[in-house]
Design an enzyme around this catalytic site. Structure first.
Site, short mmCIF file in Angstrom:
data_model
loop_
_atom_site.label_atom_id
_atom_site.label_comp_id
_atom_site.label_asym_id
_atom_site.label_seq_id
_atom_site.Cartn_x
_atom_site.Cartn_y
_atom_site.Cartn_z
N GLY A 185 9.24 -33.22 8.43
CA GLY A 185 8.87 -34.17 7.37
C GLY A 185 7.54 -33.90 6.67
O GLY A 185 6.97 -34.83 6.09
N ARG A 242 32.02 -36.40 6.47
CA ARG A 242 30.84 -36.29 5.61
C ARG A 242 30.82 -37.44 4.60
O ARG A 242 29.78 -38.04 4.32
CB ARG A 242 30.90 -34.95 4.86
N ARG A 271 21.78 -31.25 5.62
CA ARG A 271 23.22 -31.41 5.37
C ARG A 271 23.52 -31.22 3.90
O ARG A 271 22.73 -31.61 3.04
CB ARG A 271 23.68 -32.82 5.75
N HIS A 316 13.45 -25.87 -1.61
CA HIS A 316 13.99 -24.77 -0.81
C HIS A 316 12.93 -23.66 -0.73
O HIS A 316 12.30 -23.34 -1.74
CB HIS A 316 15.28 -24.24 -1.46
N GLU A 353 2.63 -24.47 2.48
CA GLU A 353 1.46 -25.03 1.77
C GLU A 353 1.76 -25.21 0.29
O GLU A 353 1.38 -26.21 -0.32
CB GLU A 353 0.27 -24.06 1.87
C1 GRF Z 1 10.92 -26.75 4.15
O1 GRF Z 1 10.61 -25.40 4.27
C2 GRF Z 1 11.88 -27.00 3.02
O2 GRF Z 1 11.71 -26.12 1.95
C3 GRF Z 1 13.22 -26.73 3.67
O3 GRF Z 1 13.09 -27.23 4.98
C4 GRF Z 1 11.71 -27.24 5.37
C5 GRF Z 1 11.39 -28.65 5.72
O4 GRF Z 1 10.07 -28.80 6.21
N1 GRF Z 1 14.29 -27.33 2.90
P1 GRF Z 1 9.46 -30.27 6.36
O5 GRF Z 1 10.46 -31.08 7.20
O6 GRF Z 1 9.32 -30.84 4.99
O7 GRF Z 1 8.17 -30.09 7.05
#
Ligand code: GRF
Length: 199
Positions: A11, A64, A90, A108, A171
């Site tokens: 998160g 789903r 998901r 992503h 970051e």
């Molecule tokens: C991140 O690298 C995001 O891009 C990907 O999953 C990871 C989640 O990290 N979809 P966090 O739970 O936000 O720390």
């Protein structure tokens, strides 16, 4: 703008968004709820510590569609206008996507359309890429697809491991996600003020 955030784990992107809403960096917005499909997601405590309502909606043995219908109902009940996927592991069902047309965004950790799916950093390193990065995009019914809102390049350095590369990209993810949500909320307020210009 009322925001709902979906998580499955750590998160950290959710925290970046919640903090940016609280500081006013994302103006005129509120994080109405954080929903996790995993009861042990570390992000849940982080959201609670920031005074944000949290809900756990597990898939269990349901389809789903059934699972997504529960999530959509909770989001609609709170009048959520923008759904942010933040490490939500998901694929959304078509009915979820249709319930929030152009109102679901995802982050992503690659320069999409390159490297959709899982194990991104392993594959980037194995391919010997010199540049990777992150992408915020609108969500459609396909995995890591949909129109791109913002991207940020991040260099791959000699000797990088999955940990070092993913940390450097993460970051930038936090900044990029905040900037993308700020843009979407500005577009939304423009749309409200000029309903005839943008349909
Ligand atoms: C991140 O690298 C995001 O891009 C990907 O999953 C990871 C989640 O990290 N979809 P966090 O739970 O936000 O720390």
């Amino acid at each position: 703008m009322k925001i709902g955030i979906l998580i499955s784990g750590r998160g950290s992107n959710m925290v970046a968004l919640v903090d940016a809403v609280k500081s006013g960096e994302i103006p005129d917005s509120e994080v109405a709820v954080v929903i996790s499909d995993k009861p042990n997601a570390a992000g849940l405590e982080k959201a609670k510590a920031r005074g944000v309502e949290t809900i756990v909606i597990e898939r269990n043995k349901r389809t789903r569609e059934e699972h997504d219908a529960d999530i959509v109902a909770e989001l609609k009940e709170r009048n959520v206008e923008l759904v942010c996927l933040a490490g939500y592991m998901r694929l959304l069902s078509p009915s979820f996507v249709r319930a929030f047309p152009d109102r679901i965004i995802n982050i992503h950790p690659s320069l999409l359309p390159a490297y959709p799916g899982l194990d991104v950093h392993e594959r980037v390193l194995a391919a010997g890429e010199k540049v990777s990065g992150c992408t915020v995009h609108f969500v459609n019914e396909d995995l890591d697809d949909g129109p791109i809102i913002l991207q940020k390049e991040v260099p791959v350095q000699d000797g990088d491991t999955v940990e070092t590369l993913s940390g450097r990209i993460l970051e930038q993810e936090h900044n990029l996600y905040v900037e993308a949500v700020r843009l979407v909320s500005q577009l939304e307020s423009f749309r409200l003020r000029q309903p005839d210009l943008l349909q």
